[in-house]
Design an enzyme around this catalytic site. Structure first.
Site, PDB file in Angstrom:
ATOM      1  N   ASP A  83       0.687   2.644   1.180  1.00 50.81           N
ATOM      2  CA  ASP A  83       1.885   2.213   1.913  1.00 50.81           C
ATOM      3  C   ASP A  83       3.019   3.228   1.847  1.00 50.81           C
ATOM      4  OD1 ASP A  83       0.614  -0.135   2.629  1.00 50.81           O
ATOM      5  OD2 ASP A  83       1.384  -1.238   0.892  1.00 50.81           O
ATOM      6  N   ARG A 120      12.461  -1.923 -12.206  1.00 46.84           N
ATOM      7  CA  ARG A 120      13.183  -1.657 -10.946  1.00 46.84           C
ATOM      8  C   ARG A 120      14.566  -1.045 -11.153  1.00 46.84           C
ATOM      9  NH1 ARG A 120       8.240  -1.824 -10.068  1.00 46.84           N
ATOM     10  NH2 ARG A 120       7.429  -2.899  -8.267  1.00 46.84           N
ATOM     11  N   SER A 151      -2.369  -7.057  -5.293  1.00 44.26           N
ATOM     12  CA  SER A 151      -1.141  -6.275  -5.373  1.00 44.26           C
ATOM     13  C   SER A 151      -0.822  -6.127  -6.859  1.00 44.26           C
ATOM     14  CB  SER A 151      -0.004  -7.006  -4.652  1.00 44.26           C
ATOM     15  OG  SER A 151       1.217  -6.391  -4.989  1.00 44.26           O
ATOM     16  N   ASP A 203      11.035  -7.792  -5.878  1.00 42.52           N
ATOM     17  CA  ASP A 203      11.303  -6.369  -6.099  1.00 42.52           C
ATOM     18  C   ASP A 203      12.264  -5.774  -5.067  1.00 42.52           C
ATOM     19  OD1 ASP A 203       9.824  -6.156  -8.433  1.00 42.52           O
ATOM     20  OD2 ASP A 203       7.945  -5.824  -7.353  1.00 42.52           O
TER      21      ASP A 203
HETATM   22  N1  ARG Z   1       6.225 -11.560  -9.631  1.00 47.87           N
HETATM   23  C1  ARG Z   1       6.510 -10.535 -10.580  1.00 47.87           C
HETATM   24  C2  ARG Z   1       7.973 -10.221 -10.579  1.00 47.87           C
HETATM   25  O1  ARG Z   1       8.640 -10.580  -9.658  1.00 47.87           O
HETATM   26  C3  ARG Z   1       5.646  -9.319 -10.394  1.00 47.87           C
HETATM   27  C4  ARG Z   1       5.949  -8.468  -9.243  1.00 47.87           C
HETATM   28  C5  ARG Z   1       4.920  -7.413  -9.088  1.00 47.87           C
HETATM   29  N2  ARG Z   1       5.210  -6.519  -8.048  1.00 47.87           N
HETATM   30  C6  ARG Z   1       4.294  -6.066  -7.182  1.00 47.87           C
HETATM   31  N3  ARG Z   1       4.713  -5.266  -6.253  1.00 47.87           N
HETATM   32  N4  ARG Z   1       3.036  -6.405  -7.246  1.00 47.87           N
HETATM   33  O2  ARG Z   1       8.484  -9.626 -11.480  1.00 47.87           O
END
Ligand code: ARG
Length: 410
Positions: free
Chosen positions: A16, A97, A177, A126
């Site tokens: 991506d 992040r 993912s 995110d």
């Molecule tokens: N749901 C989790 C969070 O919000 C994990 C996010 C994982 N991110 C991803 N792009 N797969 O912290």
């Protein structure tokens, strides 16, 4: 010719964000600077990733080794706060992040970019964490998300990569993912979206199946002011400690988590996590707090911890409230020093011993053997006064034939 706008892209090296380089360029006319940040995600060589970004059309590509910074300045505060969203999730992605955002902003300043870009969809946390972090650090910068704002769907990305012969694999379709760093690994989507489906073996990579574990692994963790500083007396950095525990606790299948989580955008989502090091450290740290924190401070801190975790989950890493809670939490850690002995086995972390020079545990007060210094004759008077307000209320219940105390007389 007027100077082109420049955009800094949070680059992972995956399909991506590799396609996003050219895609953003075509849609906006801007030059793209790809920035990858090493937070201990492992996998591909970062130099390979940097070269790929250039091959995909980035005008600059830059890789930051932020592993120690991540461990020291993000994982350690999370440990001091026993950071667990919904009581279980050690905030793996939520912690990385803000750090990645910091490095992206740094690159934007260095390369004269005015806009930031990330590869998140419009459904997750995110995107919020990136964009709130950007505004908090650099309110003057804009942000775009090609997947969300420029219609860069998966199918489009695969077609684009094939058409432009981008140096990236498009055939190997990963059903999940995944986001990972040294604090843990998050796995979502695919067949996991059916809440009844149990995770299969291929979901996991940081942990082995705890069903048939190796022999128990015992170790002593030493903390100084809430921070782990040694394993079995060997002085190590926070990063080294997390890495070693990831390996040792991971081998025992410690730290597998399967939860339905409340996301910021209001939806519930199924998440699998593996965080062997984080889960081990939090367990040991909490036990040392049991020994060293004064009761009322400790009770209050548990509530602060909870709020801290929610704030960090909800993209508030740089917020004033989160900073104030950090100050409170730091203050509580002054005496959180000592040793915790733990046993890792079959998916569990068990504390089997604790030792601290700054302990509030008083053997002579606690003991039922000889040497007892607790004056039990004080207990009667204490209870009499402590229970007085309840006693008065109960007597009233009986007088007015109402309430629990009266019901009990019937
Ligand atoms: N749901 C989790 C969070 O919000 C994990 C996010 C994982 N991110 C991803 N792009 N797969 O912290």
């Amino acid at each position: 010719m007027s100077k082109k706008n420049r955009i800094v892209l949070a680059y992972s090296g995956g399909l991506d964000t590799s396609v996003a380089i050219g895609w953003i360029g075509e849609r906006t006319g801007a030059e793209v600077i790809a920035v990858a940040v090493d937070v201990g995600q492992g996998g591909e060589d970062l130099e390979v990733i940097r070269q790929r970004a250039l091959d995909c059309g980035a005008v600059e590509a830059y890789v930051a080794d932020a592993r120690d910074e991540f461990a020291n300045d993000y994982c350690m505060p999370a440990l001091k706060a026993n950071g667990l969203y919904q009581g279980e999730y050690p905030l793996v992605s939520a912690l990385s992040r803000p750090l990645i955002s910091r490095h992206l902003v740094k690159a934007a300043r260095e390369f004269g970019a005015t806009t930031m870009a990330h590869g998140c969809t419009g459904k997750g946390n995110d995107q919020v964490r990136f964009e709130v972090s950007f505004t908090s650090i650099a309110p003057d910068l804009d942000c775009i998300a090609p997947v969300r704002d420029l219609a860069l769907t998966r199918d489009v990305a695969i077609d684009y990569a094939n058409k432009h012969k981008l140096p990236i694999e498009t055939t190997k379709s990963n059903p999940f993912s995944i986001d990972q760093n040294v604090w843990g690994r998050a796995i979502e989507t695919g067949f996991l979206e059916d809440l009844w489906n149990a995770p299969t073996k291929d979901v996991y990579s940081y942990t082995d199946d705890p069903t048939y574990p190796p022999l128990p692994d015992e170790l002593i963790l030493t903390f100084e002011k809430g921070i782990p500083v040694a394993i079995d007396g060997r002085k190590l950095t926070p990063l080294q400690i997390i890495q070693e525990l990831n390996a040792r606790a991971g081998a025992q299948g410690v730290g597998r988590i399967d939860i339905v989580e409340d996301r910021m955008v209001g939806i519930k989502s199924r998440e699998i996590y593996e965080a062997p090091g984080a889960v081990t450290l939090i367990k040991a740290h909490q036990e040392l707090e049991n020994v060293t924190l004064e009761r009322e401070q400790h009770r209050y801190k548990r509530r602060v911890d909870l709020r801290w975790g929610e704030l960090v989950y909800e993209a508030q890493w740089f917020s004033p409230l989160k900073q104030s809670l950090d100050a409170f939490i730091d203050h509580t850690q002054g005496y959180v020093s000592g040793d915790v002995r733990i046993v890792l086995h079959g998916g569990r972390v068990t504390v089997t011993g604790r030792k601290s020079d700054t302990s509030l545990y008083d053997f002579n007060l606690a003991t039922y053997e000889t040497g007892d210094t607790f004056d039990q004759s004080h207990a009667r008077g204490f209870i009499e006064i402590y229970g007085l307000s309840s006693k008065l209320a109960a007597a009233r219940d009986v007088r007015f034939r109402h309430g629990d105390a009266f019901e009990a007389t019937k």
